[in-house]
Design a protein around this motif. Sequence first.
Motif, PDB file in Angstrom:
ATOM      1  N   GLY A  45       4.836   8.824  -5.883  1.00 30.96           N
ATOM      2  CA  GLY A  45       5.354   7.757  -5.690  1.00 30.96           C
ATOM      3  C   GLY A  45       4.401   7.746  -3.611  1.00 30.96           C
ATOM      4  N   THR A  46       5.461   6.675  -3.414  1.00 29.33           N
ATOM      5  CA  THR A  46       4.866   6.342  -2.048  1.00 29.33           C
ATOM      6  C   THR A  46       5.961   5.207  -1.460  1.00 29.33           C
ATOM      7  OG1 THR A  46       3.363   5.159  -0.628  1.00 29.33           O
ATOM      8  CG2 THR A  46       3.950   3.774  -2.965  1.00 29.33           C
ATOM      9  N   SER A  47       5.951   5.130   0.269  1.00 31.09           N
ATOM     10  CA  SER A  47       6.790   4.180   0.691  1.00 31.09           C
ATOM     11  C   SER A  47       6.358   2.402  -0.178  1.00 31.09           C
ATOM     12  CB  SER A  47       7.553   4.068   2.080  1.00 31.09           C
ATOM     13  OG  SER A  47       5.690   4.279   2.691  1.00 31.09           O
ATOM     14  N   PHE A  48       7.763   1.777  -0.387  1.00 28.32           N
ATOM     15  CA  PHE A  48       6.985  -0.064  -0.269  1.00 28.32           C
ATOM     16  C   PHE A  48       7.779  -0.671  -0.365  1.00 28.32           C
ATOM     17  CE2 PHE A  48       8.443   1.767  -4.440  1.00 28.32           C
ATOM     18  CZ  PHE A  48      10.041   1.090  -4.412  1.00 28.32           C
ATOM     19  N   THR A  49       6.972  -2.197   0.293  1.00 28.92           N
ATOM     20  CA  THR A  49       8.154  -3.207   0.706  1.00 28.92           C
ATOM     21  C   THR A  49       7.864  -4.349  -1.169  1.00 28.92           C
ATOM     22  OG1 THR A  49       8.584  -2.729   2.479  1.00 28.92           O
ATOM     23  CG2 THR A  49       8.455  -4.889   1.827  1.00 28.92           C
ATOM     24  N   LEU A  50       8.557  -5.175  -1.580  1.00 25.94           N
ATOM     25  CA  LEU A  50       8.713  -5.576  -2.823  1.00 25.94           C
ATOM     26  C   LEU A  50       9.346  -6.534  -2.730  1.00 25.94           C
ATOM     27  CD1 LEU A  50       7.536  -2.941  -5.678  1.00 25.94           C
ATOM     28  CD2 LEU A  50       5.977  -4.457  -4.156  1.00 25.94           C
ATOM     29  N   THR A  51       9.304  -7.240  -3.463  1.00 27.75           N
ATOM     30  CA  THR A  51      10.011  -8.754  -4.180  1.00 27.75           C
ATOM     31  C   THR A  51      11.023  -8.676  -4.831  1.00 27.75           C
ATOM     32  OG1 THR A  51       8.982  -9.985  -2.978  1.00 27.75           O
ATOM     33  CG2 THR A  51      10.624 -11.055  -4.151  1.00 27.75           C
ATOM     34  N   ASP A  52      12.545  -8.272  -4.734  1.00 30.92           N
ATOM     35  CA  ASP A  52      13.343  -8.390  -6.313  1.00 30.92           C
ATOM     36  C   ASP A  52      13.843  -9.409  -6.659  1.00 30.92           C
ATOM     37  OD1 ASP A  52      15.439  -9.872  -4.273  1.00 30.92           O
ATOM     38  OD2 ASP A  52      16.701  -7.419  -3.747  1.00 30.92           O
ATOM     39  N   THR A  53      14.877  -9.708  -7.434  1.00 28.86           N
ATOM     40  CA  THR A  53      14.810 -11.101  -8.224  1.00 28.86           C
ATOM     41  C   THR A  53      15.750 -12.453  -7.688  1.00 28.86           C
ATOM     42  OG1 THR A  53      16.818 -10.234  -9.225  1.00 28.86           O
ATOM     43  CG2 THR A  53      14.879  -9.746 -10.444  1.00 28.86           C
ATOM     44  N   GLU A 138      -1.745  -6.505  -5.010  1.00 26.06           N
ATOM     45  CA  GLU A 138      -2.226  -5.229  -4.445  1.00 26.06           C
ATOM     46  C   GLU A 138      -1.468  -4.856  -4.321  1.00 26.06           C
ATOM     47  OE1 GLU A 138      -2.761  -8.987  -3.665  1.00 26.06           O
ATOM     48  OE2 GLU A 138      -4.981  -8.519  -4.356  1.00 26.06           O
ATOM     49  N   GLU A 139       0.100  -5.290  -3.507  1.00 27.72           N
ATOM     50  CA  GLU A 139       1.215  -4.340  -3.637  1.00 27.72           C
ATOM     51  C   GLU A 139       1.262  -3.820  -4.926  1.00 27.72           C
ATOM     52  OE1 GLU A 139       4.163  -7.116  -0.118  1.00 27.72           O
ATOM     53  OE2 GLU A 139       3.903  -7.395  -2.492  1.00 27.72           O
ATOM     54  N   ILE A 140       1.451  -4.449  -6.178  1.00 29.16           N
ATOM     55  CA  ILE A 140       1.899  -4.034  -8.027  1.00 29.16           C
ATOM     56  C   ILE A 140       1.151  -2.891  -6.939  1.00 29.16           C
ATOM     57  CG2 ILE A 140       2.109  -3.707  -9.491  1.00 29.16           C
ATOM     58  CD1 ILE A 140       4.503  -4.931  -7.908  1.00 29.16           C
ATOM     59  N   ARG A 141       0.155  -2.623  -6.991  1.00 35.66           N
ATOM     60  CA  ARG A 141      -1.608  -1.966  -7.347  1.00 35.66           C
ATOM     61  C   ARG A 141      -0.933  -0.448  -6.637  1.00 35.66           C
ATOM     62  NH1 ARG A 141      -1.459  -4.143 -11.632  1.00 35.66           N
ATOM     63  NH2 ARG A 141      -2.272  -5.794 -12.323  1.00 35.66           N
ATOM     64  N   GLU A 142      -0.934  -0.844  -5.835  1.00 36.95           N
ATOM     65  CA  GLU A 142      -0.888   0.280  -4.704  1.00 36.95           C
ATOM     66  C   GLU A 142       0.869   1.024  -4.977  1.00 36.95           C
ATOM     67  OE1 GLU A 142       0.407   1.345  -0.260  1.00 36.95           O
ATOM     68  OE2 GLU A 142      -0.099  -0.490  -0.255  1.00 36.95           O
ATOM     69  N   VAL A 143       1.434   0.695  -5.270  1.00 36.67           N
ATOM     70  CA  VAL A 143       2.817   0.869  -5.986  1.00 36.67           C
ATOM     71  C   VAL A 143       2.103   2.197  -7.456  1.00 36.67           C
ATOM     72  CG1 VAL A 143       5.212   1.082  -7.005  1.00 36.67           C
ATOM     73  CG2 VAL A 143       3.805   0.248  -4.632  1.00 36.67           C
ATOM     74  N   GLN A 144       1.753   1.231  -8.269  1.00 35.69           N
ATOM     75  CA  GLN A 144       1.380   2.024  -9.920  1.00 35.69           C
ATOM     76  C   GLN A 144       0.391   2.942  -9.334  1.00 35.69           C
ATOM     77  OE1 GLN A 144       0.216  -1.590 -12.124  1.00 35.69           O
ATOM     78  NE2 GLN A 144       0.537  -0.445 -13.267  1.00 35.69           N
ATOM     79  N   ALA A 145      -0.500   3.344  -7.992  1.00 37.64           N
ATOM     80  CA  ALA A 145      -1.893   4.291  -8.050  1.00 37.64           C
ATOM     81  C   ALA A 145      -0.622   5.525  -7.925  1.00 37.64           C
ATOM     82  CB  ALA A 145      -2.243   3.569  -7.445  1.00 37.64           C
ATOM     83  N   ALA A 146       0.643   4.939  -6.697  1.00 38.46           N
ATOM     84  CA  ALA A 146       0.736   6.214  -6.239  1.00 38.46           C
ATOM     85  C   ALA A 146       1.968   7.109  -6.718  1.00 38.46           C
ATOM     86  CB  ALA A 146       1.750   5.729  -5.127  1.00 38.46           C
ATOM     87  N   TYR A 147       1.972   6.317  -8.229  1.00 42.86           N
ATOM     88  CA  TYR A 147       2.853   6.836  -9.283  1.00 42.86           C
ATOM     89  C   TYR A 147       1.662   7.073 -10.998  1.00 42.86           C
ATOM     90  CZ  TYR A 147       7.542   6.454  -7.407  1.00 42.86           C
ATOM     91  OH  TYR A 147       8.619   6.186  -6.310  1.00 42.86           O
ATOM     92  N   LYS A 148       1.019   7.259 -10.638  1.00 41.02           N
ATOM     93  CA  LYS A 148      -0.164   7.406 -11.148  1.00 41.02           C
ATOM     94  C   LYS A 148      -0.120   6.261 -12.746  1.00 41.02           C
ATOM     95  CE  LYS A 148      -1.756  11.077  -9.609  1.00 41.02           C
ATOM     96  NZ  LYS A 148      -2.947  10.550  -8.431  1.00 41.02           N
ATOM     97  N   SER A 149       0.629   5.324 -12.138  1.00 34.04           N
ATOM     98  CA  SER A 149       1.449   4.046 -13.476  1.00 34.04           C
ATOM     99  C   SER A 149      -0.085   3.514 -13.634  1.00 34.04           C
ATOM    100  CB  SER A 149       1.861   3.419 -13.351  1.00 34.04           C
ATOM    101  OG  SER A 149       2.420   2.917 -14.105  1.00 34.04           O
TER     102      SER A 149
END
Length: 202
Positions: A45-53, A138-149
């Motif tokens: 996991g990591t801290s993040f800022t993403l966009t919701d629906t 880039e934002e999605i890949r960063e979150v994925q990497a933090a969760y090893k997704s």
Amino acid sequence: MPKPIMIAGGGVAALGGLAFAVSAVIAPADRFADCRTVTVTEPLGTSFTLTDTTGRRVTDQEVFAKPTLLYFGYTFCPDVCPIDNGRNAAAVDLMAEDGVEAQPVFVTIDPERDDVELLAEYTAAFHDDMIGLTGSVEEIREVQAAYKSFSSRQGDDPEYYLVDHSTFTYLVLPGHGFVDLVSRSEDAQQVADRASCFVRNA
């Protein structure tokens, strides 16, 4: 010191490569010892800022304000994602019946196709409380990497390509972050029971 064993992410035969080091022995001081089946030995996991629906930019602290079943997938996924999201939604409802408030969260691994409007329609089909998240590649890949997704685009068709991806669900608790993995082999009742155990011991 116990020798670590490996659990590989599954659900898509072509995956390979994704693995988590886990220990078969749990420390006595672990408040969640009675809830775990394995212990992931590295933080996820990591801290993040993403966009919701709704198009709003949201932080991880805002998203994980409730116990969360977090899943990475994409809306064009033909079989695995609908089954897993449906299972997670059902687990959240079972937890509610047992007096435990939780939420499902869906993070797209395909932000180039999964815009806010499409995510809103997709998540609403599974659960009223499901949060959908997208962002830049880039934002999605960063979150994925933090969760090893893991994910890997397949094919050259610009519109109808598929994406191989790992299929774990992550249990995330406010104030604790990631606490456990849920595999595809677990049904809604099993997920609800284990997640409720973590919530009650938090």
